[in-house]
Design a protein around this motif. Structure first.
Motif, PDB file in Angstrom:
ATOM      1  N   VAL A 320      40.065  25.068  37.155  1.00 49.04           N
ATOM      2  CA  VAL A 320      39.762  25.679  35.785  1.00 49.04           C
ATOM      3  C   VAL A 320      39.628  27.019  35.636  1.00 49.04           C
ATOM      4  N   ALA A 321      39.397  27.678  37.025  1.00 50.52           N
ATOM      5  CA  ALA A 321      39.226  29.087  37.394  1.00 50.52           C
ATOM      6  C   ALA A 321      39.381  29.557  38.745  1.00 50.52           C
ATOM      7  N   ALA A 322      39.813  30.616  38.885  1.00 46.95           N
ATOM      8  CA  ALA A 322      39.935  31.272  40.107  1.00 46.95           C
ATOM      9  C   ALA A 322      39.947  32.754  40.275  1.00 46.95           C
ATOM     10  N   SER A 323      39.749  33.500  41.217  1.00 47.95           N
ATOM     11  CA  SER A 323      39.870  34.958  41.397  1.00 47.95           C
ATOM     12  C   SER A 323      40.175  35.064  42.789  1.00 47.95           C
ATOM     13  N   ILE A 324      40.846  36.483  42.924  1.00 49.43           N
ATOM     14  CA  ILE A 324      41.392  37.002  44.306  1.00 49.43           C
ATOM     15  C   ILE A 324      41.357  38.513  44.331  1.00 49.43           C
ATOM     16  N   ALA A 330      47.440  40.570  48.509  1.00 53.32           N
ATOM     17  CA  ALA A 330      46.711  39.176  48.600  1.00 53.32           C
ATOM     18  C   ALA A 330      47.089  38.641  47.309  1.00 53.32           C
ATOM     19  N   LEU A 331      47.634  39.192  46.446  1.00 57.41           N
ATOM     20  CA  LEU A 331      47.438  38.443  45.030  1.00 57.41           C
ATOM     21  C   LEU A 331      48.850  37.724  44.855  1.00 57.41           C
ATOM     22  N   ARG A 332      49.640  37.674  45.736  1.00 56.06           N
ATOM     23  CA  ARG A 332      50.840  36.911  45.807  1.00 56.06           C
ATOM     24  C   ARG A 332      50.819  35.646  45.033  1.00 56.06           C
ATOM     25  N   ALA A 333      49.598  34.799  45.634  1.00 59.99           N
ATOM     26  CA  ALA A 333      49.297  33.496  45.162  1.00 59.99           C
ATOM     27  C   ALA A 333      49.116  33.354  43.789  1.00 59.99           C
ATOM     28  N   GLU A 334      48.940  34.574  43.186  1.00 61.18           N
ATOM     29  CA  GLU A 334      48.455  34.343  41.579  1.00 61.18           C
ATOM     30  C   GLU A 334      49.266  33.670  40.748  1.00 61.18           C
ATOM     31  N   SER A 335      50.687  34.006  40.660  1.00 61.60           N
ATOM     32  CA  SER A 335      51.479  33.547  39.700  1.00 61.60           C
ATOM     33  C   SER A 335      51.487  32.020  39.592  1.00 61.60           C
ATOM     34  N   TRP A 336      51.557  31.440  41.021  1.00 58.47           N
ATOM     35  CA  TRP A 336      51.652  29.883  41.284  1.00 58.47           C
ATOM     36  C   TRP A 336      50.300  29.368  40.876  1.00 58.47           C
ATOM     37  N   LEU A 337      49.189  29.965  41.270  1.00 55.22           N
ATOM     38  CA  LEU A 337      48.033  29.280  41.145  1.00 55.22           C
ATOM     39  C   LEU A 337      47.563  29.186  39.933  1.00 55.22           C
ATOM     40  N   ARG A 338      47.941  30.095  38.962  1.00 58.40           N
ATOM     41  CA  ARG A 338      47.653  30.078  37.449  1.00 58.40           C
ATOM     42  C   ARG A 338      48.468  28.977  36.913  1.00 58.40           C
ATOM     43  N   GLU A 339      49.775  28.688  37.378  1.00 60.82           N
ATOM     44  CA  GLU A 339      50.314  27.443  36.779  1.00 60.82           C
ATOM     45  C   GLU A 339      49.697  26.076  37.060  1.00 60.82           C
ATOM     46  N   LEU A 340      48.922  26.119  38.201  1.00 62.75           N
ATOM     47  CA  LEU A 340      48.004  24.893  38.560  1.00 62.75           C
ATOM     48  C   LEU A 340      46.861  24.629  37.468  1.00 62.75           C
ATOM     49  N   LEU A 341      46.505  25.774  36.776  1.00 66.21           N
ATOM     50  CA  LEU A 341      45.181  25.579  35.796  1.00 66.21           C
ATOM     51  C   LEU A 341      45.488  24.495  34.956  1.00 66.21           C
ATOM     52  N   PRO A 348      43.734  20.430  49.272  1.00 67.36           N
ATOM     53  CA  PRO A 348      42.394  21.106  49.312  1.00 67.36           C
ATOM     54  C   PRO A 348      42.216  22.306  48.909  1.00 67.36           C
ATOM     55  N   ALA A 349      41.120  22.377  48.188  1.00 70.21           N
ATOM     56  CA  ALA A 349      40.869  23.962  47.665  1.00 70.21           C
ATOM     57  C   ALA A 349      41.090  25.063  48.581  1.00 70.21           C
ATOM     58  N   TYR A 350      40.441  24.710  49.944  1.00 66.67           N
ATOM     59  CA  TYR A 350      40.439  25.783  51.034  1.00 66.67           C
ATOM     60  C   TYR A 350      41.754  26.016  51.350  1.00 66.67           C
ATOM     61  N   ARG A 351      42.752  25.023  51.286  1.00 64.97           N
ATOM     62  CA  ARG A 351      44.316  25.288  51.525  1.00 64.97           C
ATOM     63  C   ARG A 351      44.853  26.188  50.419  1.00 64.97           C
ATOM     64  N   LEU A 352      44.491  25.971  49.325  1.00 66.81           N
ATOM     65  CA  LEU A 352      45.038  26.866  48.080  1.00 66.81           C
ATOM     66  C   LEU A 352      44.632  28.145  48.370  1.00 66.81           C
ATOM     67  N   LEU A 353      43.527  28.617  48.875  1.00 69.14           N
ATOM     68  CA  LEU A 353      42.929  30.084  48.866  1.00 69.14           C
ATOM     69  C   LEU A 353      43.507  30.629  50.036  1.00 69.14           C
ATOM     70  N   ARG A 354      43.943  29.657  50.990  1.00 75.23           N
ATOM     71  CA  ARG A 354      44.267  30.401  52.361  1.00 75.23           C
ATOM     72  C   ARG A 354      45.528  31.339  52.264  1.00 75.23           C
ATOM     73  N   PRO A 355      45.514  32.800  52.694  1.00 75.14           N
ATOM     74  CA  PRO A 355      46.785  33.467  52.633  1.00 75.14           C
ATOM     75  C   PRO A 355      47.899  32.911  53.306  1.00 75.14           C
ATOM     76  N   GLY A 356      49.027  33.149  52.829  1.00 72.87           N
ATOM     77  CA  GLY A 356      50.245  32.461  53.261  1.00 72.87           C
ATOM     78  C   GLY A 356      50.531  31.048  52.763  1.00 72.87           C
ATOM     79  N   THR A 357      49.658  30.347  52.031  1.00 68.61           N
ATOM     80  CA  THR A 357      50.030  29.108  51.642  1.00 68.61           C
ATOM     81  C   THR A 357      51.125  29.035  50.786  1.00 68.61           C
ATOM     82  N   GLN A 358      52.197  28.253  50.869  1.00 67.74           N
ATOM     83  CA  GLN A 358      53.312  28.004  50.038  1.00 67.74           C
ATOM     84  C   GLN A 358      53.069  27.529  48.719  1.00 67.74           C
TER      85      GLN A 358
END
Length: 436
Positions: A320-324, A330-341, A348-358
C-alpha cells in the motif's frame, strides 16, 4: 455557503430541481447570438445535445453560425478592429535564449481545482516537466528526466526535462497547470510560485489579458544528485487534505512535486517526488512517510555507506505504500514497484527493497497512458499494433476502444501510427460514443 454568508435572509437560490436552474439560464440567452429560448428540457432529454442558436419557433439548431452573413450587432454587420502589430513584451537574448510558452494539458483545465483531484486524469501527463525538442536536449547535453533550472528575469523553477517533437527548437513548454499546488523548486522563497515564477506581468491595454504565453528563459542542468520518492494508496476522503499537508515540506528540497495517480479508487493515491544537493534530514523524511502511512507494518532498509533509505508497507496482504531515498540510481526500482501497489507482494518485502532486485514479471511498467477513458497505455498499443492488419486505427479502436469516447487521444494515436509506418485507412471514420 449561502446559509453561512447570509444567515436568516431569504434565499437567492429558490430552485427545487435542475430544470429550474436551466430555465433561468435559457432566459438569459434571449435575443443574443447564442439564443436557445426555443429549446426545452424535454427536447434535451429526448434528443440529446443541440447546436445553438436555437431561438423560439426554431425546429432545430443552426449548424453553422453567421453563414447567412448576419451578425449579432444593431445593423447585422460584423465589426473589425485594426490593431497595430506589437512584438512580444520580452525578447530573447544571449542571457535568456529560449522562448518559454505555456498552455493547457489535454486532460486538465485551468487551475485544476476539479481535474487536479482525479488521479486518472494524470495518466497522460503524470508529473510536472519542461518539454524541449529532442535535438535541443541533445544540444544542451541533457537527457529526458534530467532536472534543470528554468530561469527567467523574475524567478527560477526546477523541473524534469522531457523530450517532445511538438516543441520547436529554441522553445520550451511548461503546462500552465503546474502551479505551487503541485511543484516547487529553486531553493529560495520564490520556489512556491510554480510556473508563474517565470512568466511576466505585462498586460494587453484593452483586454487586460496577461502575456503568459511568452517569456525569455535559460535552461541549465540542476546538480541535485540526492533523490527521494514516496507513494501510497490514499482513500479519496483523505487525499486532498494530505496533498495540502505534504506541500508544507516543499521548501526542504531543491525540487519537490506532489501529484495524484490511479486508474480507479482501488489504485488511487499520491506521489511525492523530491531532489536536493545533499541528503535531507531524517526528521523531514519521517514526517512525509508518516503522513503517507509508512509508520507501522513497514519493512525498512538502511544503508548508511551507500546513502540508501527505503520503506515498504504491506497491509492486509497488499502493498500500500513505499519510499526510496538515495542517489539517483537507487530510484530505478520505483517504476516497477509502483506497479505492485494494491497487489500481494510477489517476493518477501526485504527482497523488494534490496538494490539490484529485478522486477517481478507482473510489475513490468505499462508506460505512459495514452487513452484515459479506457486506460490504454503505450505498451497496450504496441502489443495490438504488432498483430494489426489493414486499417490499424480501426483495429486499435475495436480491440482497445481507445479514441472511441472523448476522442482527445486520436491525434496521438495517429502520430503513433505514422512513427511506426503502420497503415491507416484514408479518411478513416471516427467512432465516438456520445452517450458514454
Amino acid at each position: 455557503l449561502e446559509a453561512r454568508l447570509r444567515p436568516g435572509r431569504p434565499t437567492l437560490f429558490p430552485y427545487r430541481h435542475a430544470e429550474e436552474i436551466w430555465r433561468e439560464h435559457r432566459e438569459s440567452t434571449r435575443g443574443r447570438d447564442l439564443d436557445i429560448t426555443g429549446l426545452s428540457w424535454e427536447i434535451l432529454e429526448r434528443d440529446g445535445p443541440q447546436q445553438w442558436p436555437y431561438p423560439a419557433g426554431a425546429k432545430e439548431g443552426r449548424a453553422r453560425l453567421y453563414e447567412d452573413g448576419n451578425f449579432a450587432t444593431a445593423d447585422g454587420r460584423a465589426r473589425f478592429v485594426a490593431v497595430p502589430y506589437r512584438p512580444v513584451a520580452e525578447e530573447i537574448d544571449a542571457r535568456f535564449p529560449l522562448r518559454l510558452t505555456t498552455g493547457r494539458l489535454r486532460d486538465h483545465w485551468h487551475g485544476m481545482s476539479r481535474t487536479g483531484t482525479l488521479g486518472r486524469l494524470f495518466g497522460h501527463a503524470p508529473e510536472p516537466c519542461v518539454e524541449l525538442h529532442p535535438a535541443e536536449l541533445a544540444r544542451r547535453m541533457l537527457g529526458a528526466g534530467d532536472l534543470v533550472h528554468v530561469t527567467s528575469r523574475r524567478g527560477s523553477l526546477v523541473l524534469p526535462a522531457a523530450a517532445s517533437e511538438a516543441v520547436r527548437m529554441g522553445e520550451a513548454f511548461i503546462a500552465m497547470h503546474w502551479g505551487p499546488e503541485y511543484v516547487a523548486g529553486c531553493g529560495d522563497e520564490r520556489a512556491t510560485f510554480g510556473v508563474n515564477a517565470l512568466t511576466l506581468p505585462a498586460l494587453d491595454d484593452a483586454s487586460k489579458q496577461p502575456e503568459l504565453k511568452h517569456a525569455a528563459v535559460r535552461i541549465q542542468k540542476a546538480e541535485l544528485p540526492w533523490r527521494y520518492v514516496a507513494f501510497a494508496l490514499v482513500p479519496a476522503a483523505r487525499r486532498l487534505a494530505l496533498q495540502f499537508e505534504l506541500r508544507a515540506h516543499y521548501r526542504a528540497f531543491g525540487y519537490a512535486s506532489c501529484v495524484p495517480f490511479g486508474r480507479d479508487e482501488e489504485s488511487a493515491g499520491l506521489l511525492f517526488r523530491a531532489a536536493a544537493a545533499q541528503p535531507v534530514d531524517a526528521a523531514t523524511l519521517a514526517a512525509i512517510e508518516e503522513a503517507l502511512g509508512l509508520h507501522d507494518e513497514v519493512a525498512k532498509l538502511e544503508d548508511a555507506r551507500r546513502g540508501l533509505r527505503s520503506r515498504l508497507r504491506v497491509h492486509q496482504g497488499r502493498i500500500v505504500a513505499a519510499s526510496i531515498a538515495g542517489p539517483a540510481e537507487a530510484l530505478r526500482a520505483e517504476s516497477w514497484l509502483r506497479e505492485l501497489l494494491g497487489q500481494p507482494p510477489p517476493l518477501p518485502a526485504y527482497r523488494l527493497l534490496r538494490p539490484g532486485t529485478q522486477p517481478p514479471a507482473q510489475a513490468a511498467p505499462r508506460g505512459r497512458i495514452v487513452c484515459n477513458c479506457f486506460d490504454v497505455s503505450e505498451a497496450d498499443i504496441a502489443r495490438v499494433l504488432a498483430t494489426a492488419n489493414g486499417d490499424a486505427l480501426a483495429h486499435l479502436q475495436a480491440e482497445l476502444k481507445c479514441g472511441t469516447q472523448c476522442g482527445s487521444c486520436l491525434p496521438e494515436l495517429r502520430r503513433a501510427l505514422a512513427r511506426t509506418n503502420t497503415p491507416a485507412a484514408d479518411g478513416a471514420s471516427l467512432s465516438i460514443d456520445t452517450q458514454a
